[in-house]
Design a protein around this motif. Structure first.
Motif, PDB file in Angstrom:
ATOM      1  N   GLY A  29       0.792  -1.227   0.000  1.00 14.13           N
ATOM      2  CA  GLY A  29       0.000   0.000   0.000  1.00 14.13           C
ATOM      3  C   GLY A  29       0.824   1.276   0.000  1.00 14.13           C
ATOM      4  O   GLY A  29       0.272   2.371  -0.062  1.00 14.13           O
ATOM      5  N   TYR A  30       2.165   1.146   0.030  1.00 12.70           N
ATOM      6  CA  TYR A  30       3.038   2.337   0.056  1.00 12.70           C
ATOM      7  C   TYR A  30       2.684   3.254  -1.111  1.00 12.70           C
ATOM      8  O   TYR A  30       2.651   2.827  -2.270  1.00 12.70           O
ATOM      9  CB  TYR A  30       4.506   1.897  -0.014  1.00 12.70           C
ATOM     10  CG  TYR A  30       5.481   3.050  -0.046  1.00 12.70           C
ATOM     11  CD1 TYR A  30       5.810   3.745   1.111  1.00 12.70           C
ATOM     12  CD2 TYR A  30       6.078   3.446  -1.243  1.00 12.70           C
ATOM     13  CE1 TYR A  30       6.700   4.804   1.078  1.00 12.70           C
ATOM     14  CE2 TYR A  30       6.975   4.511  -1.289  1.00 12.70           C
ATOM     15  CZ  TYR A  30       7.281   5.182  -0.125  1.00 12.70           C
ATOM     16  OH  TYR A  30       8.156   6.238  -0.160  1.00 12.70           O
ATOM     17  N   GLN A  31       2.423   4.507  -0.805  1.00 11.83           N
ATOM     18  CA  GLN A  31       1.878   5.430  -1.814  1.00 11.83           C
ATOM     19  C   GLN A  31       2.943   6.289  -2.492  1.00 11.83           C
ATOM     20  O   GLN A  31       2.651   7.007  -3.436  1.00 11.83           O
ATOM     21  CB  GLN A  31       0.852   6.364  -1.156  1.00 11.83           C
ATOM     22  CG  GLN A  31      -0.392   5.651  -0.630  1.00 11.83           C
ATOM     23  CD  GLN A  31      -1.276   5.131  -1.747  1.00 11.83           C
ATOM     24  OE1 GLN A  31      -1.685   5.899  -2.616  1.00 11.83           O
ATOM     25  NE2 GLN A  31      -1.523   3.827  -1.764  1.00 11.83           N
ATOM     26  N   SER A 148       2.152  11.304   0.441  1.00 12.86           N
ATOM     27  CA  SER A 148       2.395   9.961  -0.121  1.00 12.86           C
ATOM     28  C   SER A 148       3.256   9.076   0.783  1.00 12.86           C
ATOM     29  O   SER A 148       3.177   7.855   0.701  1.00 12.86           O
ATOM     30  CB  SER A 148       3.056  10.085  -1.496  1.00 12.86           C
ATOM     31  OG  SER A 148       4.387  10.578  -1.367  1.00 12.86           O
ATOM     32  N   ASP A 149       4.120   9.677   1.614  1.00 15.15           N
ATOM     33  CA  ASP A 149       5.019   8.900   2.468  1.00 15.15           C
ATOM     34  C   ASP A 149       5.190   9.672   3.787  1.00 15.15           C
ATOM     35  O   ASP A 149       6.137  10.453   3.950  1.00 15.15           O
ATOM     36  CB  ASP A 149       6.367   8.723   1.742  1.00 15.15           C
ATOM     37  CG  ASP A 149       7.381   7.941   2.571  1.00 15.15           C
ATOM     38  OD1 ASP A 149       7.215   7.849   3.813  1.00 15.15           O
ATOM     39  OD2 ASP A 149       8.361   7.447   1.985  1.00 15.15           O
TER      40      ASP A 149
END
Ligand SMILES: [Fe+2]
Ligand SMILES: [Fe+2]
Length: 175
Positions: A29-31, A148-149
């Motif tokens: 799921g890391y965006q 995003s992170d």
């Protein structure tokens, strides 16, 4: 329909995203754009390492009876830039990247410059410029990462706050 936890999170999706064990902390799921984030962090790592070297050069070469407090400030900053370098390298590893410590390309990849001035005021000015460059580069990185992170974003904000203190310290020492 997917099974939901009471919080409304999708438990099946969470477990599915966690399945690739070899990815360590990075889930499916890391965006973030992982390669772009790693590149960004490596450029920041190069910047921090150049800042360590510049402050160490200044710390060891500054002379003059009245310059003791300035010397101490240079040493403190050198130590903190090294700490930033360590945090960045650690985050790169967490993202399954490779930290780049290659001295042959360090200066070309760094946002800030090295300085070997003899005069203490020239040193302070060079450091103030480098700190302002660092602040602006972290600001742009934080903006690019957006939401995003969150972990990388948090780290960059933490480092940027210290660079702002450094810039303020150098401004206080300007003659
Ligand atoms: Fe730093
Ligand atoms: Fe700094």
């Amino acid at each position: 329909m997917a099974e939901s936890t009471p919080s409304g999170l999708d438990k099946e999706a969470i477990r599915a995203a966690a399945r690739n064990l070899q990815d360590g902390p990075v889930t499916a799921g890391y965006q973030g754009d992982r390669q772009a984030v790693i590149k960004m962090l490596n450029d920041a790592l190069a910047t921090e390492l150049v800042c360590v070297l510049r402050y160490q050069r200044h710390y060891y070469t500054v002379t003059g009876r009245d310059n003791g407090p300035i010397k101490a400030e240079f040493l403190e900053h050198a130590t903190q830039e090294q700490e930033h370098a360590d945090w960045l390298a650690e985050r790169i590893i967490q993202l399954n990247g490779l930290p780049d410590f290659n001295p042959a390309t360090l200066l070309a990849r760094s946002h800030a410059e090295y300085d070997a001035s003899d005069d203490v005021q020239a040193m302070i000015k060079a450091n103030l410029i480098a700190e302002r460059v660092a602040i602006e580069s972290y600001r742009q990185m934080i903006e690019q990462i957006g939401a995003s992170d969150p972990t990388t974003r948090h780290l960059l904000i933490k480092i940027m706050a210290v660079e702002e203190e450094h810039a303020d310290d150098m401004r206080d020492l300007l003659g």
